[in-house]
Scaffold this motif. Sequence first.
Motif, PDB file in Angstrom:
ATOM      1  N   LEU A 187     114.074  17.757  54.083  1.00 54.64           N
ATOM      2  CA  LEU A 187     112.896  17.721  53.210  1.00 54.64           C
ATOM      3  C   LEU A 187     113.101  18.673  52.034  1.00 54.64           C
ATOM      4  O   LEU A 187     113.369  19.852  52.231  1.00 54.64           O
ATOM      5  CB  LEU A 187     111.659  18.146  54.018  1.00 54.64           C
ATOM      6  CG  LEU A 187     110.334  18.141  53.250  1.00 54.64           C
ATOM      7  CD1 LEU A 187     109.901  16.707  52.956  1.00 54.64           C
ATOM      8  CD2 LEU A 187     109.257  18.871  54.030  1.00 54.64           C
ATOM      9  N   ARG A 192     107.218  15.663  50.266  1.00 55.34           N
ATOM     10  CA  ARG A 192     106.224  14.884  51.009  1.00 55.34           C
ATOM     11  C   ARG A 192     106.847  14.407  52.313  1.00 55.34           C
ATOM     12  O   ARG A 192     107.823  13.650  52.298  1.00 55.34           O
ATOM     13  CB  ARG A 192     105.779  13.690  50.170  1.00 55.34           C
ATOM     14  CG  ARG A 192     105.178  14.081  48.822  1.00 55.34           C
ATOM     15  CD  ARG A 192     105.309  12.970  47.789  1.00 55.34           C
ATOM     16  NE  ARG A 192     106.708  12.672  47.478  1.00 55.34           N
ATOM     17  CZ  ARG A 192     107.111  11.690  46.654  1.00 55.34           C
ATOM     18  NH1 ARG A 192     106.232  10.918  46.065  1.00 55.34           N
ATOM     19  NH2 ARG A 192     108.394  11.490  46.426  1.00 55.34           N
ATOM     20  N   LEU A 193     106.265  14.867  53.430  1.00 57.55           N
ATOM     21  CA  LEU A 193     106.834  14.578  54.751  1.00 57.55           C
ATOM     22  C   LEU A 193     105.911  13.656  55.524  1.00 57.55           C
ATOM     23  O   LEU A 193     104.700  13.894  55.592  1.00 57.55           O
ATOM     24  CB  LEU A 193     107.011  15.896  55.526  1.00 57.55           C
ATOM     25  CG  LEU A 193     107.482  15.775  56.982  1.00 57.55           C
ATOM     26  CD1 LEU A 193     108.935  15.276  57.043  1.00 57.55           C
ATOM     27  CD2 LEU A 193     107.351  17.112  57.716  1.00 57.55           C
ATOM     28  N   GLY A 194     106.480  12.635  56.134  1.00 55.63           N
ATOM     29  CA  GLY A 194     105.718  11.760  57.023  1.00 55.63           C
ATOM     30  C   GLY A 194     106.135  11.994  58.463  1.00 55.63           C
ATOM     31  O   GLY A 194     107.322  12.088  58.755  1.00 55.63           O
ATOM     32  N   HIS A 217     101.868  13.880  55.740  1.00 52.05           N
ATOM     33  CA  HIS A 217     101.149  12.661  56.091  1.00 52.05           C
ATOM     34  C   HIS A 217     101.527  12.278  57.516  1.00 52.05           C
ATOM     35  O   HIS A 217     102.710  12.240  57.859  1.00 52.05           O
ATOM     36  CB  HIS A 217     101.514  11.526  55.130  1.00 52.05           C
ATOM     37  CG  HIS A 217     101.176  11.853  53.704  1.00 52.05           C
ATOM     38  ND1 HIS A 217      99.873  11.995  53.266  1.00 52.05           N
ATOM     39  CD2 HIS A 217     101.966  12.107  52.627  1.00 52.05           C
ATOM     40  CE1 HIS A 217      99.867  12.297  51.975  1.00 52.05           C
ATOM     41  NE2 HIS A 217     101.129  12.378  51.559  1.00 52.05           N
ATOM     42  N   PRO A 244     101.693   5.206  54.182  1.00 53.17           N
ATOM     43  CA  PRO A 244     101.177   6.514  53.756  1.00 53.17           C
ATOM     44  C   PRO A 244     100.621   6.369  52.344  1.00 53.17           C
ATOM     45  O   PRO A 244     100.953   5.416  51.633  1.00 53.17           O
ATOM     46  CB  PRO A 244     102.418   7.414  53.784  1.00 53.17           C
ATOM     47  CG  PRO A 244     103.577   6.479  53.646  1.00 53.17           C
ATOM     48  CD  PRO A 244     103.153   5.166  54.252  1.00 53.17           C
ATOM     49  N   LEU A 248     107.363   8.847  50.677  1.00 57.37           N
ATOM     50  CA  LEU A 248     107.774  10.040  51.416  1.00 57.37           C
ATOM     51  C   LEU A 248     109.184  10.472  51.010  1.00 57.37           C
ATOM     52  O   LEU A 248     110.076   9.648  50.855  1.00 57.37           O
ATOM     53  CB  LEU A 248     107.768   9.744  52.918  1.00 57.37           C
ATOM     54  CG  LEU A 248     106.450   9.206  53.490  1.00 57.37           C
ATOM     55  CD1 LEU A 248     106.657   8.738  54.929  1.00 57.37           C
ATOM     56  CD2 LEU A 248     105.354  10.281  53.413  1.00 57.37           C
ATOM     57  N   ASP A 249     109.373  11.781  50.854  1.00 58.28           N
ATOM     58  CA  ASP A 249     110.726  12.307  50.613  1.00 58.28           C
ATOM     59  C   ASP A 249     111.522  12.376  51.910  1.00 58.28           C
ATOM     60  O   ASP A 249     112.749  12.332  51.898  1.00 58.28           O
ATOM     61  CB  ASP A 249     110.641  13.700  49.991  1.00 58.28           C
ATOM     62  CG  ASP A 249     109.931  13.679  48.656  1.00 58.28           C
ATOM     63  OD1 ASP A 249     110.400  12.939  47.765  1.00 58.28           O
ATOM     64  OD2 ASP A 249     108.897  14.359  48.506  1.00 58.28           O
ATOM     65  N   ALA A 251     110.956  11.728  56.495  1.00 58.96           N
ATOM     66  CA  ALA A 251     110.082  11.359  57.605  1.00 58.96           C
ATOM     67  C   ALA A 251     110.788  11.676  58.905  1.00 58.96           C
ATOM     68  O   ALA A 251     112.027  11.720  58.970  1.00 58.96           O
ATOM     69  CB  ALA A 251     109.726   9.876  57.532  1.00 58.96           C
ATOM     70  N   LEU A 268     109.801   5.420  52.741  1.00 64.91           N
ATOM     71  CA  LEU A 268     110.565   6.468  52.059  1.00 64.91           C
ATOM     72  C   LEU A 268     110.697   6.176  50.573  1.00 64.91           C
ATOM     73  O   LEU A 268     110.860   5.027  50.156  1.00 64.91           O
ATOM     74  CB  LEU A 268     111.982   6.569  52.642  1.00 64.91           C
ATOM     75  CG  LEU A 268     112.137   7.095  54.068  1.00 64.91           C
ATOM     76  CD1 LEU A 268     113.615   7.025  54.468  1.00 64.91           C
ATOM     77  CD2 LEU A 268     111.605   8.518  54.210  1.00 64.91           C
ATOM     78  N   ASP A 269     110.673   7.236  49.792  1.00 63.83           N
ATOM     79  CA  ASP A 269     110.994   7.130  48.372  1.00 63.83           C
ATOM     80  C   ASP A 269     112.518   6.998  48.238  1.00 63.83           C
ATOM     81  O   ASP A 269     113.261   7.185  49.208  1.00 63.83           O
ATOM     82  CB  ASP A 269     110.500   8.401  47.654  1.00 63.83           C
ATOM     83  CG  ASP A 269     110.279   8.170  46.166  1.00 63.83           C
ATOM     84  OD1 ASP A 269     110.702   7.106  45.634  1.00 63.83           O
ATOM     85  OD2 ASP A 269     109.696   9.063  45.524  1.00 63.83           O
ATOM     86  N   GLY A 272     115.273   9.122  50.203  1.00 62.52           N
ATOM     87  CA  GLY A 272     114.586   9.735  51.347  1.00 62.52           C
ATOM     88  C   GLY A 272     115.382   9.619  52.644  1.00 62.52           C
ATOM     89  O   GLY A 272     116.280   8.784  52.776  1.00 62.52           O
TER      90      GLY A 272
END
Length: 354
Positions: A187, A192-194, A217, A244, A248-249, A251, A268-269, A272
């Motif tokens: 991360l 941004r973490l899922g 998230h 989300p 996400l960067d 997860a 994921l972005d 990611g």
Amino acid sequence: MSVPTTSLPGTMRAWVVARPGPLETRPLRLVELPVPEPGPGELLVRVLACGVCRTDLHVTEGDLPVRRPRVVPGHEVVGEVVAVGPTPERPDARRPAADGTLAVGDRVGVAWLRHTCGECAYCRRGAENLCPRSRYAGWDADGGYAEYTTVPAAFAYRLPEAYDDVDLAPLLCAGIIGYRALRRASLPDGGRLGLYGFGGSAHLTAQVALAQGATLHVLTRGTKAQELARRLGASSARGAYDDPPEPLDAAILFAPVGDLVPVAMRALDRGGVLAVAGIHLSDVPELVYETELFYEKELRSVTSNTRDDGRELLGFAADHPLDVDAHPYPLDRADEALADLKAGAFAGAAVLVP
Ligand SMILES: [Zn+2]
Ligand SMILES: [Zn+2]
């Protein structure tokens, strides 16, 4: 064996995996076993608390193959050293004891990893979690669903003082594995973490990530788990298969559900990473290259942990008080604790107390 401070009983109560299978077939039996003798380099530990991990469920139900018949499960043990085994005849210079000074009366932690060879290519490059000769508490050797257990001193952890026994126990696997999974998820700072699935491990990992500045998230079934996620500081908490609110960067997949892999990969972005935290996962469906892997998305597994991971997590916990959602059960009700874990009856972690 050094003389214990108090005289030890000859036998103890312990749960054994009599015949692995679905919980409904009562695979666990509460029996009377001799109190184990610590071997060379080992400590005998009186169990004060033992966390109930999903891996115990996999061992009990036979998802993980039997490695020791009638094993005593449990690998999140907080205990008191009550005896020290004999000094090994040939101390291994490659394997400096994690703490050679552990002594009778000390509070220690016993975790999943209990042996590595110290000489294979993986061990030598600091990846002892990949050691082919690694052995595990509560799978290869009897663990903590008992009144006493043993641990090689080199694999016992000193514990932060500000926690009580019940709150410390889940840190020893749920905490450590989640910590490694977070590192494996790479991360970025402030990223941004899922988290997919939100139980014993995720609720601790969430707090580590938030303390490090992440936006969180949580994607999980169950309103209790979603409520806990929000209370701990998640920006959003939705169903496991929902999108989300933002890409996400990174997860982490905690739920042992392979069907969620493509779901998380799509969330994921670009660039990611998805880390799969579990030791056991149902099959992963076919991935669609364009939407689930392209743009340098990465899918990684997490295999056990190194002792450094353990020491780092416990050090982090000493500096950042973690809010542990622990649910104590008497040792006699271990089967019930596992059934409640399987049913998702609580959001955090069950802990057995002898
Ligand atoms: Zn090795
Ligand atoms: Zn575990």
